[in-house]
Structures are given as C-alpha cells and as structure tokens.
Scaffold this motif. Structure first.
Motif: not given
Length: 704
Positions: A161-178
């Motif tokens: 997740i961390n590398s995904m957010m860094a690569k795509y400037t992805y917001s942590a608010d938009d990540i849901i873990l089920i």
C-alpha cells in the motif's frame, strides 16, 4: 474411566498456563519433532516457540496480490514489491477507491470470502479497484502458527500500500481494507504500519483465539484506521467477544447466527463465515439497519427502538457514529430486514440483489474450497480451537524453572493440578455479561415465549397467564445446549400439559457453547444471574421462594446450585439431572451443587463417572440402573453411550412429570438393591413435582 481420563486431559491442556509447562532443550526439541512425525502430537508442536520459528521461515514474496477491475475480472497477480505495475492492469484507475480483501485461516484468494465480496463490488454501477490478498502460504499452517504470522503479513500488505500511494500519489482515505477472521487482524497490523492513516478497515468477525482485549497492539484496534467497523457473528468461539472498532455490530446478538445448523462446532463455523455473507449483501443492497443499544437483550425488549440507527457493512459509511449496535437478520439470503421494527420479520421470499446475482443458497456448515482440505484438517480446526483458544499470549516465554524433560508433562496431569488451576480459568474466560443470559417465559396461556433479561423479572406480570399464586419451574440447560435443546423442550412440554405451573427456560448459550473449561468457569456467574432474576421476582411479587423449583441438567445442575447459594438456600427445590462431573470435586461442596442450596436437593445420576458426577450431592440421590449407563443407549461406542446416558436424565424427568412411577429404594449399593437386600427399606419417587423431602440418602431403581 478411559474416556474420563481423556476428557480431563483435554480440559487440563485448556486450563494450565502454557508458559508454566514448556521449557524444551534442543535435545528435547528433536524428540518432539520425532513425536510429531510419529503421533502428530499437536499440543506440543503448537506450544513450542522454537519449533514454530523453525516451521515459519517468513518471506514477503510469499504474499500475493490479485488485482481486479471491471475490465480485468480474471485477476492480475502481483508481488508485494510490484505495486508500480498496477497501471498495467486494464481498468485500474488511481482516481477510484481501492478495496483490499484479506482472507482468514484455511482460506486463500479464491475462497468464498473473496469471491462473493468481489462479485458484489463488480456488480455495482460504481467502479472500484479490487485487490485480493493471498497469504495462504501461512494461513494453512496450524492455527497458532498462522496467528504468529499475522503481524508479518500485515506489514507486507502495508509495504504494498505504501509504495502504491507513493507511486500514484494515492490518498490513504481512498483505501478500504476488508478482513475476515485472522484477516481482520492482518488489516489491523497493516493499519498500524501506516500509522492509522488509512480511511477504513472493516473487520468481519475478527478472530478470537489468541487475541486479547487488553493487548491492543497485538490485534485490530480502533486507531488502526480513521474508521474501524467490526461485524461480530460468532463472538463466543471463533470471533472476539469484545468491542474492537469505532463501531461494532452484533447481528442476532453476535454469538451465533440463525439459519446455521445447531450441531456444536458446525454452528460456530457457519456463524463465523456469515460475517462476510452479510458484508457481501450489504454492498449490493444494504438493508442491515441496526440500533445503538447496551445489550442484545435490551434491543430485543424494544428498549432501543428510538435509539440511534446505523447501517451495518456496505461502503457508504457514516463515520460519525460509534458504539455497539444490534440488529436481527433473516434466516437466509436476503439477510437484511430493512428498518421494519424489532419484532416484525421481513418475508424470507424477498429477492435481494446479491441473491439474484450470485444465486446464494442458505449457509451450509462448511465452506472450505481447496481440494486438500481433508476431514483430518477439519478435525484439527476443532481440536486446535478447543485446546488452544484461550492460552496466554505469553505462551512462548521460556523460563529455566519450567519442565526439565518431556516425561514430566505427565506428572502435571493430576487431580491437584486441575483443582489448583480452576482459580485461573476465570482469567481466560470471556468477559461475562449478565445481560447475555435470557429468560424465556411460558404459561399455558402463552406458549410463545416472552423473552426477558436478568433485570426484567418485574415484567413477568405482563406475560399472559403468568400467575404468582402457583409454582414457577426454571429449566436450565447444560454444555453445548440452548433454550431450544431437548432438555428444555421435553420438560417444558410436559410441564405445560400436565402441571399447573409457570415455566421459565434459562438460556446461557453464549457461555455454554464455549470450550468446556471456560463454560464451567462461568457456571458461578450464570448461577448468580439466575439468582438475581429470582430475587427480583420474589421482591416484586412477594413470591414465596418455596414455590420455586429449579431443574438443571449437567452444568445447568451446578448453575442451579449457585443460584440457590445466591439466595442463601431459601428456594424450595432443586433437581439436578446428571450433574456434570468433570472439574467438580467431592471435597469442594461450595463449588458445586450441594444439599444446602435449597430446602430440598435431588440428584438423578445416569452417567456417573463419565459425563456426570460419581458422588452423592443432594439430599436424595437417585441411581437408575446403577447410575452409570442406561439400557436404551447403544453399546457400540463408549462415548456415544455416555452422551446418551447423560441425556436420559432429563428424559426420565419429563416422563416423571407426566406419570411418576419411578420408585427408588434406599440402599447402600446397586448390587444390594438387585439382590433384594433393601426390600424393606424406605422408598422415594425420583423426579416429578411432588417430593417427600424427609426421605434422604441414596436410592436405586431399575428402569426397562
């Protein structure tokens, strides 16, 4: 005797603090490995930290991430360090929310938890990126070993997740873990690694065994994301039984779910898995309306109908709400009931969107998809949960003062150890809530039960046909039973047809379905709760305690005893139907059913020395057919004969209410009785409702 010894051994392994008995040298470790290969000594393997460390060589590369979108439904497999390749997946959009699905024990990325939640997400008009986390390399280990890897798997998920957010400037608010079961805690550890910055974690019946309320850093916790929701569906065995999130939902009370088989263990597995079925349906058409309430008993009583409401599951989350919320569901899909009131049931014929899409059947007992899940592995599920669900989290700490050799384990398994460790059992018990004990009230005018909680005895006057001028009979079930078990239905039906009494069935199934030693440790608490209900009844209606009769089977007999103790022995009568034997001792009368618990205490022994106590514990003790084994029971298998004989005590009781012809002769032994040595001795009637309280001692009789 062999069964009794085996039973005690199992109980003991469930009660002794694990770190008190295992200190193993390298030489002994080799011996253990040999034992494991020869005899599959799971207990030793499971509790040895060094062995587990050798068994688990964790590698981040073993964790796979399967990516799905509306344009790529076959799943693209990535490693933990390949989030930079997400842009190559057809339909992946960094502007959409991403949902991670994390399976639990004995599951993998194609298990039902993944497939039905993924199908529900893909069926929506709105698009999501979906990533199924596969950690089956470790989820198929012994439970305790899988549990050990949970923090590591969570860290690997966080790396992705961390590398995904860094690569795509992805917001942590938009990540849901089920996450389901152990997967819920994996999600929690991923959240911890990311300092609680994730938007949402949804824990679906977070695993209970080897997770503890006070150890917030070793489980899913409220601070692991900005919003943490937990759905509890099997809180008395496979799931945690304490609030764990920002908001906690307890469908049908959270203990077990309607529609699941009533067979012990099967009902637990089914209920545990229902959490993700509820979640999948809520994504497509969320009708899971819940009310904020202090307990399920309060919810069922309608006392929270005006309280705050919330929707369980789904992805349209009201993150401003917090606390415990309760709701009812249907027996089968569609499970959501809409907001239609607390007692009205929605039609089971309604068609839900998920049922239409997936063609879901009512829940079956098992959902193991992998071909290599054998009957033996299912057996391991049961054994490991029974033996190790409540071992201390410090089980892996070694001290030089512990065992010096393997053979010394045997010396620990003795009566004195069991007795001394009874006081420690409560430390491992689930948190006891009086409100989880329910009282089902029946009268000849009201055969449909009125459900009350421990503090609602004042409402008895509102029950149609309840009469304070006639006796009230309480029926109290035993281990792995509930208010609908045969002990209740047989006796209740006989009482309502043949006697002029009020009938109250006590349901303590949230504790009676626990591992035996844990259920046994709660007997005192349940008894006191029953005593509290009765005291309220006596005080409110000036009810004579002499007109109260307690009929308890197995552990329920001892529950009756503690209820009597709570009322200082003032109750009229207690009848113990084959009072439970394991972990009750002849020299501890204060810790079991005892003659002083009521004006008159009768015990009916039908499996003495097996599941029942082998000693006298009433004013009058009856020993039909010698009290050990009953003639109608199959002679083929000892355990089956024990269970059958144990249950015949309440069959005799029900029959005695209809027409009591069970005359017992006072005698010193069954042999003396059989040889006619006691023919001139006093007799007494076993069971029934008319008691000769002056006749005391041991009474023998033949039936069949």
């Amino acid at each position: 005797m062999a069964f009794r010894i085996a039973f005690v051994l199992i109980l003991l392994f469930g009660t002794i603090k694990c770190d008190d008995i295992f200190d193993i040298t390298d030489e002994q470790l080799n011996e253990l490995i040999a034992l494991k290969n020869l005899t599959e000594q799971l207990t030793l393997l499971n509790l040895t930290y060094e062995l587990s460390q050798g068994f688990i060589l964790y590698d981040d590369s073993d964790i796979s991430f399967y990516v799905y979108t509306k344009n790529s439904t076959d799943g693209t497999k990535l490693r933990y360090d390949q989030s930079n390749r997400l842009s190559y997946v057809a339909g992946f959009d960094s502007n959409l929310r991403t949902v991670f699905i994390i399976h639990g024990w004995l599951n993998y990325y194609k298990s039902e938890v993944n497939t039905i939640i993924r199908a529900a997400l893909l069926a929506l008009d709105k698009s999501f990126n979906i990533i199924s986390v596969d950690w089956s390399r470790y989820s198929y280990l012994l439970y305790s070993l899988s549990r050990l890897t949970v923090p590591k798997v969570g860290k690997t998920v966080a790396l992705f997740i961390n590398s995904m957010m860094a690569k795509y400037t992805y917001s942590a608010d938009d990540i849901i873990l089920i996450g389901h079961s152990l997967g819920a805690h994996v999600a929690g550890f991923a959240g911890k690694e990311l300092n609680g910055t994730l938007g949402t974690i949804l824990g679906l019946d977070p695993a209970g065994p080897l997770f503890f309320e006070k150890d917030e850093n070793t489980r899913l916790y409220i601070n692991d994301a900005k919003y943490v929701q937990a759905i509890h569906t099997n809180s008395f065995l496979f799931g945690v039984n304490f609030p764990i999130g920002t908001i906690d939902f307890w469908p049908n009370g959270g203990c077990w779910q309607p529609g699941c088989s009533q067979l012990p263990i099967v009902v637990d597995i089914c209920s545990h898995l229902m959490a993700y079925r509820f979640m999948a349906e809520s994504i497509g058409n969320n009708l899971f309306y819940a009310r904020k309430c202090s307990s399920y008993g309060e919810y069922e009583s309608g006392n929270c109908s005006a309280g705050t409401s919330a929707l369980m599951g789904g992805l349209n989350l009201n993150i401003s709400l917090s606390g415990d919320f309760y709701l009812k569901t249907n027996l089968c899909s569609p499970y959501g009931l809409e907001d239609i009131g607390l007692t009205k049931q929605a039609s089971l014929a309604r068609n839900g969107i998920l049922g239409t899409i997936l063609g879901l059947d009512p829940p079956g007992p098992l959902f193991f998809e992998r071909e290599n899940i054998t009957h033996m592995q299912l057996h391991l599920v049961i054994v490991l949960t029974s033996l190790f669900a409540y071992c201390r989290s410090d089980v892996y700490n070694r001290t030089d003062s512990n065992i010096d050799n393997i053979s010394e384990i045997k010396t620990l398994i003795k009566l004195s150890d069991i007795k001394s460790n009874l006081s420690k059992i409560s430390d491992m018990s689930r948190v006891f809530l009086d409100s989880s004990i329910l009282f089902y009230v029946y009268t000849q005018s009201s055969i449909d039960a009125t459900i009350l909680t421990h503090d609602q005895s004042n409402l008895l006057a509102s029950v149609k046909g309840f009469n304070t001028e006639i006796p009230t009979v309480f029926i109290i079930h035993g281990w792995v039973n509930n208010y609908e078990s045969h002990v209740n239905t047989y006796i209740r039906d006989a009482l309502l047809e043949y006697a002029d009494v009020n009938v109250i069935s006590v349901d303590w199934s949230c504790y009676s379905f626990l591992e035996y030693c844990i259920a046994r440790s709660n007997v005192l608490n349940v008894g006191r709760t029953v005593g509290q209900f009765i005291k309220g009844m006596i005080d409110t209606f000036e009810y004579s305690p002499k007109d109260i009769i307690l009929l308890g089977h197995s552990l329920g007999a001892h529950v009756s005893g503690f209820a009597g103790k709570a009322l200082n022995g003032t109750l009229g009568t207690i009848v113990g139907m084959d009072p439970a034997g394991p972990l009750f001792f002849i020299d501890k009368p204060e810790d079991r059913l005892n003659p002083g618990d009521a004006e008159y205490v009768q015990a009916i022994h039908t499996n003495a020395g097996g599941l029942g106590a082998a000693f006298s514990l009433g004013d009058a003790d009856f020993w039909p057919n010698g009290g050990s084994l009953q003639p109608p029971c199959s002679p083929s298998f000892k355990i089956i004969k024990d269970i059958c004989s144990h249950d015949w005590s309440y069959v005799y009781m029900a029959e005695s209410i209809k027409n009591n012809k069970y005359y017992g002769k006072q005698c010193s032994t069954y042999n003396d009785y059989c040889y006619g040595a006691c023919d001139t001795n006093p007799f007494n009637l076993m069971g029934g409702l008319d008691y000769d309280k002056s006749a005391k001692g041991n009474f023998y009789l033949k039936i069949f």
